[in-house]
Every structure is written in C-alpha cells, then in structure tokens.
Design an enzyme around this catalytic site. Sequence first.
Site, PDB file in Angstrom:
ATOM      1  N   SER A 132     -43.089  52.583 -48.142  1.00 47.18           N
ATOM      2  CA  SER A 132     -42.084  53.654 -48.236  1.00 47.18           C
ATOM      3  C   SER A 132     -42.401  54.613 -47.104  1.00 47.18           C
ATOM      4  O   SER A 132     -43.561  54.685 -46.652  1.00 47.18           O
ATOM      5  CB  SER A 132     -42.210  54.414 -49.561  1.00 47.18           C
ATOM      6  OG  SER A 132     -41.487  55.637 -49.506  1.00 47.18           O
ATOM      7  N   TYR A 145     -46.645  59.176 -56.541  1.00 43.51           N
ATOM      8  CA  TYR A 145     -46.006  58.007 -55.903  1.00 43.51           C
ATOM      9  C   TYR A 145     -46.393  57.937 -54.432  1.00 43.51           C
ATOM     10  O   TYR A 145     -46.741  56.873 -53.919  1.00 43.51           O
ATOM     11  CB  TYR A 145     -44.494  58.136 -56.070  1.00 43.51           C
ATOM     12  CG  TYR A 145     -43.663  57.070 -55.370  1.00 43.51           C
ATOM     13  CD1 TYR A 145     -43.586  55.774 -55.879  1.00 43.51           C
ATOM     14  CD2 TYR A 145     -42.928  57.374 -54.220  1.00 43.51           C
ATOM     15  CE1 TYR A 145     -42.801  54.814 -55.247  1.00 43.51           C
ATOM     16  CE2 TYR A 145     -42.135  56.419 -53.592  1.00 43.51           C
ATOM     17  CZ  TYR A 145     -42.078  55.137 -54.107  1.00 43.51           C
ATOM     18  OH  TYR A 145     -41.312  54.190 -53.479  1.00 43.51           O
TER      19      TYR A 145
HETATM   20  N1  LIG Z   1     -35.121  53.108 -53.523  1.00 45.44           N
HETATM   21  C1  LIG Z   1     -35.785  53.799 -52.617  1.00 45.44           C
HETATM   22  O1  LIG Z   1     -35.351  54.879 -52.190  1.00 45.44           O
HETATM   23  C2  LIG Z   1     -37.079  53.276 -52.060  1.00 45.44           C
HETATM   24  C3  LIG Z   1     -37.605  53.861 -50.910  1.00 45.44           C
HETATM   25  C4  LIG Z   1     -38.810  53.406 -50.398  1.00 45.44           C
HETATM   26  C5  LIG Z   1     -39.453  52.351 -51.012  1.00 45.44           C
HETATM   27  N2  LIG Z   1     -38.923  51.782 -52.136  1.00 45.44           N
HETATM   28  C6  LIG Z   1     -39.661  50.697 -52.752  1.00 45.44           C
HETATM   29  O2  LIG Z   1     -38.824  49.568 -52.835  1.00 45.44           O
HETATM   30  C7  LIG Z   1     -39.293  48.711 -53.872  1.00 45.44           C
HETATM   31  C8  LIG Z   1     -38.132  48.273 -54.734  1.00 45.44           C
HETATM   32  O3  LIG Z   1     -37.640  49.402 -55.417  1.00 45.44           O
HETATM   33  P1  LIG Z   1     -36.074  49.654 -55.647  1.00 45.44           P
HETATM   34  O4  LIG Z   1     -35.727  50.916 -54.975  1.00 45.44           O
HETATM   35  O5  LIG Z   1     -35.300  48.418 -55.370  1.00 45.44           O
HETATM   36  O6  LIG Z   1     -36.065  50.000 -57.214  1.00 45.44           O
HETATM   37  P2  LIG Z   1     -35.552  49.220 -58.505  1.00 45.44           P
HETATM   38  O7  LIG Z   1     -34.153  48.757 -58.328  1.00 45.44           O
HETATM   39  O8  LIG Z   1     -35.844  50.121 -59.653  1.00 45.44           O
HETATM   40  O9  LIG Z   1     -36.505  47.940 -58.527  1.00 45.44           O
HETATM   41  C9  LIG Z   1     -37.877  48.013 -58.809  1.00 45.44           C
HETATM   42  C10 LIG Z   1     -38.303  46.589 -59.096  1.00 45.44           C
HETATM   43  O10 LIG Z   1     -39.714  46.557 -59.313  1.00 45.44           O
HETATM   44  C11 LIG Z   1     -39.917  45.810 -60.511  1.00 45.44           C
HETATM   45  N3  LIG Z   1     -41.189  46.125 -61.153  1.00 45.44           N
HETATM   46  C12 LIG Z   1     -41.671  47.330 -61.543  1.00 45.44           C
HETATM   47  N4  LIG Z   1     -42.879  47.169 -62.113  1.00 45.44           N
HETATM   48  C13 LIG Z   1     -43.156  45.830 -62.079  1.00 45.44           C
HETATM   49  C14 LIG Z   1     -44.239  45.040 -62.517  1.00 45.44           C
HETATM   50  N5  LIG Z   1     -45.305  45.562 -63.137  1.00 45.44           N
HETATM   51  N6  LIG Z   1     -44.205  43.703 -62.281  1.00 45.44           N
HETATM   52  C15 LIG Z   1     -43.139  43.150 -61.670  1.00 45.44           C
HETATM   53  N7  LIG Z   1     -42.069  43.840 -61.268  1.00 45.44           N
HETATM   54  C16 LIG Z   1     -42.084  45.175 -61.473  1.00 45.44           C
HETATM   55  C17 LIG Z   1     -38.744  46.169 -61.392  1.00 45.44           C
HETATM   56  O11 LIG Z   1     -38.628  45.270 -62.469  1.00 45.44           O
HETATM   57  P3  LIG Z   1     -37.930  45.727 -63.879  1.00 45.44           P
HETATM   58  O12 LIG Z   1     -36.462  45.667 -63.661  1.00 45.44           O
HETATM   59  O13 LIG Z   1     -38.470  44.725 -64.846  1.00 45.44           O
HETATM   60  O14 LIG Z   1     -38.407  47.127 -64.160  1.00 45.44           O
HETATM   61  C18 LIG Z   1     -37.633  46.029 -60.365  1.00 45.44           C
HETATM   62  O15 LIG Z   1     -37.301  44.697 -60.146  1.00 45.44           O
HETATM   63  C19 LIG Z   1     -40.369  49.512 -54.614  1.00 45.44           C
HETATM   64  O16 LIG Z   1     -41.651  49.107 -54.171  1.00 45.44           O
HETATM   65  C20 LIG Z   1     -40.102  50.937 -54.176  1.00 45.44           C
HETATM   66  O17 LIG Z   1     -41.251  51.748 -54.262  1.00 45.44           O
HETATM   67  C21 LIG Z   1     -37.754  52.216 -52.662  1.00 45.44           C
END
Ligand SMILES: NC(=O)c1ccc[n+]([C@@H]2O[C@H](COP(=O)([O-])OP(=O)(O)OC[C@H]3O[C@@H](n4cnc5c(N)ncnc54)[C@H](OP(=O)(O)O)[C@@H]3O)[C@@H](O)[C@H]2O)c1
Length: 239
Positions: A132, A145
């Site tokens: 991130s 975070y």
């Molecule tokens: N959205 C942003 O602004 C942003 C910015 C920078 C980085 N990121 C990073 O991008 C990545 C994806 O996030 P996203 O934004 O796409 O959010 P999201 O739609 O909420 O997806 C998060 C994913 O992580 C999974 N997850 C959480 N804990 C887990 C575990 N213990 N084992 C396996 N899977 C798990 C969730 O599964 P469940 O559905 O089962 O909970 C979901 O599939 C993350 O690493 C996040 O930190 C996001």
Amino acid sequence: MSLSKKVVLVSGANKGIGAATVRQLLKTDIAKIYTAARNPASLPDFGDARVVPLKLDITDAASVRSAAETAGDVDLLINNAGTMAFGDWQSSSDADIAADMNTNFYGTLSVIKAFLPAFTARGSGTIANVVSIVGLAATAPISGYSASKAALQSLTQSLRASLAAKGISVVGIYPGPVDTDLAAAIPLAKVTPELAAENIVLGLEKGDAYIFPDPLAQQVGHLFATDGHQLEAAMNLGG
Ligand SMILES: NC(=O)c1ccc[n+]([C@@H]2O[C@H](COP(=O)([O-])OP(=O)(O)OC[C@H]3O[C@@H](n4cnc5c(N)ncnc54)[C@H](OP(=O)(O)O)[C@@H]3O)[C@@H](O)[C@H]2O)c1
C-alpha cells in the site's frame, strides 16, 4: 516477466482488487490461476476453465500448508489478502492492531515461507506482495494498518535481496485508495479495482519491482524516490 503459460495464485481472490486482478490475468495467456479465498463459496464464477478455486486462510497454519501442497506448481504468487482497521495509535485497540499485523505481515510471511521451497527447488518464480502507499509512509488515521504494511514492505525488500541469487523475483505493489469494501470508510477519491488491476498486470509484465497502479500512487512513488520527508508530510495533509 512474460505471463505466458504461467501458473498464478491470487489470495483474497473473492472480491476487490484480488477478483479484479484475476479477471485481468485471465485476459492474458496464463496457463492456470488458483483463486484462493478463505471461504471458496464466496468466489465469483470467473467463467474460465483455467481457474482453480483454492481454500486459503493466510492466518491459519494448516490452511497455508495445505494450499502450498496443492499448488506446488505456482510460478507467480500474488499475496493480495489483507485487512484494515481504522484508528490512530490512541484510539486503536490492541486487538485491532494485532489483527492487521497478523494478516498483513505474519499471514503473508507464512504463505511465502510455505511456497518458497517449491520456488527454490525450481530456481525460478515471482512473489508479488500487495503492500500500500501507506507502507512507504504512514497515514495517522490508519496507524496500525500503516505499520503492518511497513512491515510487509520491509519483508518485500529483504526477500528481494536474499532471493535474487536464487532466481526468484520479489515485487511490491503500492495502491492508493481503491473502491473496495476494505476502503469503504476512506474519505478520498478512489479508483476502480479494475483500473488498479489493469496497471498491476501491466507492471508485472514490464518486470517492475515497484508497481504504483493508480495516479495518486504514482505521485507517492515519485516522492518515495525523490523526497521521503515530503512524502511523510503529504501522507498526513489535513492532520
Ligand atoms: N482498497 C484500497 O484502497 C487499498 C489500498 C492499498 C492496498 N490495498 C490492499 O489491497 C489488498 C486487497 O484489498 P481490497 O482493497 O481488495 O479489499 P477487499 O475487497 O476487502 O478484499 C480483501 C480480501 O482479503 C481477504 N482476506 C482478509 N483476511 C484474510 C485471511 N486471513 N485469509 C485469506 N484472505 C483474507 C478477504 O477475504 P474475505 O472476503 O473472506 O474477508 C478479501 O478477499 C489488501 O492487501 C489491501 O490492504 C487496498
């Protein structure tokens, strides 16, 4: 890297950036993609025979071990699964801080350790960690975070240094705000997961070690490369 005929695994593939990245990868001629989710029933139907659903909870040692045994042929491991708790250091509970650290750092580390023996035996492979922009400079409203992602960034850097001689590449991916469930409460303009995914796959194909998949992330990437102090201030504008 060429994605042609590669075997890929994406964790957290059921939604958000993970699901969008799977869809983008399916536009290339990868051979197979493990769509990993802690609840495989939550995976969408990607409508492609190259998709192999896989159960993977990255905080569960038995689940990680079993996934690594099943998916020993992975060439490109995309560690996307993550969690985010809101709060600065004063308002965050120890439990929330630990939960982000357990998933984003320790969970990702355990997945990497489980898959590394197969990569090392083959002398090839790529590990791509979804970090991130807050892993490069903290944002106070998401202090715990930020720390978990800074730890993941440190892991990414040290792995890159230690695995290069073994033929294994390590990539960091640094999104800015993306419109997903995780970022629902972030009061900033967000890009779509599809835009982020398109640029993630482009960056992987170009062989970038640092992938900044949206315009805000690209600005952060510029400051990261040129002026760390200004980056720290920019990440906390408005208090
Ligand atoms: N959205 C942003 O602004 C942003 C910015 C920078 C980085 N990121 C990073 O991008 C990545 C994806 O996030 P996203 O934004 O796409 O959010 P999201 O739609 O909420 O997806 C998060 C994913 O992580 C999974 N997850 C959480 N804990 C887990 C575990 N213990 N084992 C396996 N899977 C798990 C969730 O599964 P469940 O559905 O089962 O909970 C979901 O599939 C993350 O690493 C996040 O930190 C996001």
